[in-house]
Design a protein around this motif. Structure first.
Motif, PDB file in Angstrom:
ATOM      1  N   THR A 189     -24.866 -18.322 103.470  1.00 53.70           N
ATOM      2  CA  THR A 189     -24.680 -17.395 104.771  1.00 53.70           C
ATOM      3  C   THR A 189     -23.870 -18.133 105.806  1.00 53.70           C
ATOM      4  OG1 THR A 189     -26.994 -16.524 104.550  1.00 53.70           O
ATOM      5  CG2 THR A 189     -26.161 -16.383 106.756  1.00 53.70           C
TER       6      THR A 189
ATOM      7  N   GLU B 118     -29.810 -20.024 100.368  1.00 53.60           N
ATOM      8  CA  GLU B 118     -29.791 -18.902 101.472  1.00 53.60           C
ATOM      9  C   GLU B 118     -28.820 -19.432 102.822  1.00 53.60           C
ATOM     10  OE1 GLU B 118     -33.816 -18.320  99.631  1.00 53.60           O
ATOM     11  OE2 GLU B 118     -32.544 -19.949 100.237  1.00 53.60           O
TER      12      GLU B 118
ATOM     13  N   ALA C 287     -30.554 -14.632 107.300  1.00 49.24           N
ATOM     14  CA  ALA C 287     -31.274 -14.981 106.252  1.00 49.24           C
ATOM     15  C   ALA C 287     -32.504 -16.003 106.552  1.00 49.24           C
ATOM     16  CB  ALA C 287     -30.285 -15.909 105.320  1.00 49.24           C
TER      17      ALA C 287
END
Length: 271
Positions: free
Chosen positions: A149, A145, A128
């Protein structure tokens, strides 16, 4: 110059940028005339600059390979990613463990426009990209993000490669790194390379003046100042050293002189 066809709306093509200078000197293609001019001027002041920059990149590769292979790390948070240059961090980690997850962070629009090169993960893993300024660590740590992740209950390797010499004292580089490390659990790691003028003071000072003349002032640090970043952590052998001396392997083919390297490097574990 780039043939990738990015939109230049947000990119200052008239001024040199550190990431694009780095790309030019390393033989990339994602730079503009101002970056090429700066790279030529800097290399004229210190002909070893390309050797130094390649050694730093090689250090990153070895550190990530160590973290994936020997330390068993499967999650990485990379601060100040820069322009994609293969092998990128996720390519190194996922070659060892395909399920590795990587979050890249940078605030340069050109890195964002080229970020597809950073997002080509293996099916088992994930990558990401977070557009954020490292001087605002809360923005990074709170990014959706990142949270989607990485699992911050499991160890994470925080990589801060060749960036803190652009963080001045007023912006508190030590505090930034500490705040990024704070939420990471025991068993996490910090890998850093840190600019110094200890080994070639005159030459590196001239390069620093070239950066400053282009509105990129630098804060180069002594060995003792570099060690401060690792306070409270357990340094991995061989400890803090010039980057070309950190666990060299068969990929280090150049006969590198100490005075050709202006970067300390280390990897350390959070107890």
């Amino acid at each position: 110059m780039s043939d990738n066809g990015w939109s230049a709306d947000r990119i200052d093509t008239e001024s040199a940028h550190s990431a694009r200078i780095y790309d030019y000197i390393l033989g990339g293609k994602d730079y503009y005339p101002a970056d090429k001019e700066a790279g030529i001027a800097m290399s004229r002041e210190w002909p070893a600059l390309p050797i130094h920059m390649r050694a730093n990149r090689d250090f990153m590769n070895r550190a990530v390979r160590y973290l994936a292979e020997e330390a068993g790390i499967r999650q990485f948070l990379d601060i100040g990613t820069g322009i994609p240059t293969s092998p990128n961090l996720h390519e190194i980690a996922q070659a060892v463990a395909p399920d590795s997850r990587v979050v890249y962070v940078d605030n340069d629009p050109i890195v964002l426009t080229l970020s597809q090169g950073l997002l080509a993960s293996t099916p088992e893993g994930r990558t990401a990209y977070v557009e954020a300024d490292m001087c605002e660590p809360a923005t990074i740590l709170e990014a959706a993000e990142l949270r989607e992740t990485l699992d911050l209950t499991q160890p994470v390797a925080l990589t801060v490669i060749a960036i803190v010499h652009f963080v001045l004292d007023k912006d508190d580089a030590y505090g930034i790194v500490d705040r990024l490390l704070e939420p990471l659990p025991s068993g996490s790691y910090l890998a850093m390379s840190i600019g110094t003028a200890d080994f070639a003071p005159d030459e590196v000072a001239r390069v620093a003046r070239e950066y400053a003349a282009r509105d990129m002032p630098m804060r180069l640090r002594t060995e003792a100042e570099a060690e401060r970043f690792f306070g409270g952590l357990e340094l991995v052998e061989p400890g803090l050293t010039q980057v070309h001396k950190w666990r060299p392997d068969a990929t280090v083919t150049e006969d590198i002189k100490d005075e050709d390297i202006a970067m300390y490097g280390a990897v350390a574990r959070k107890p």
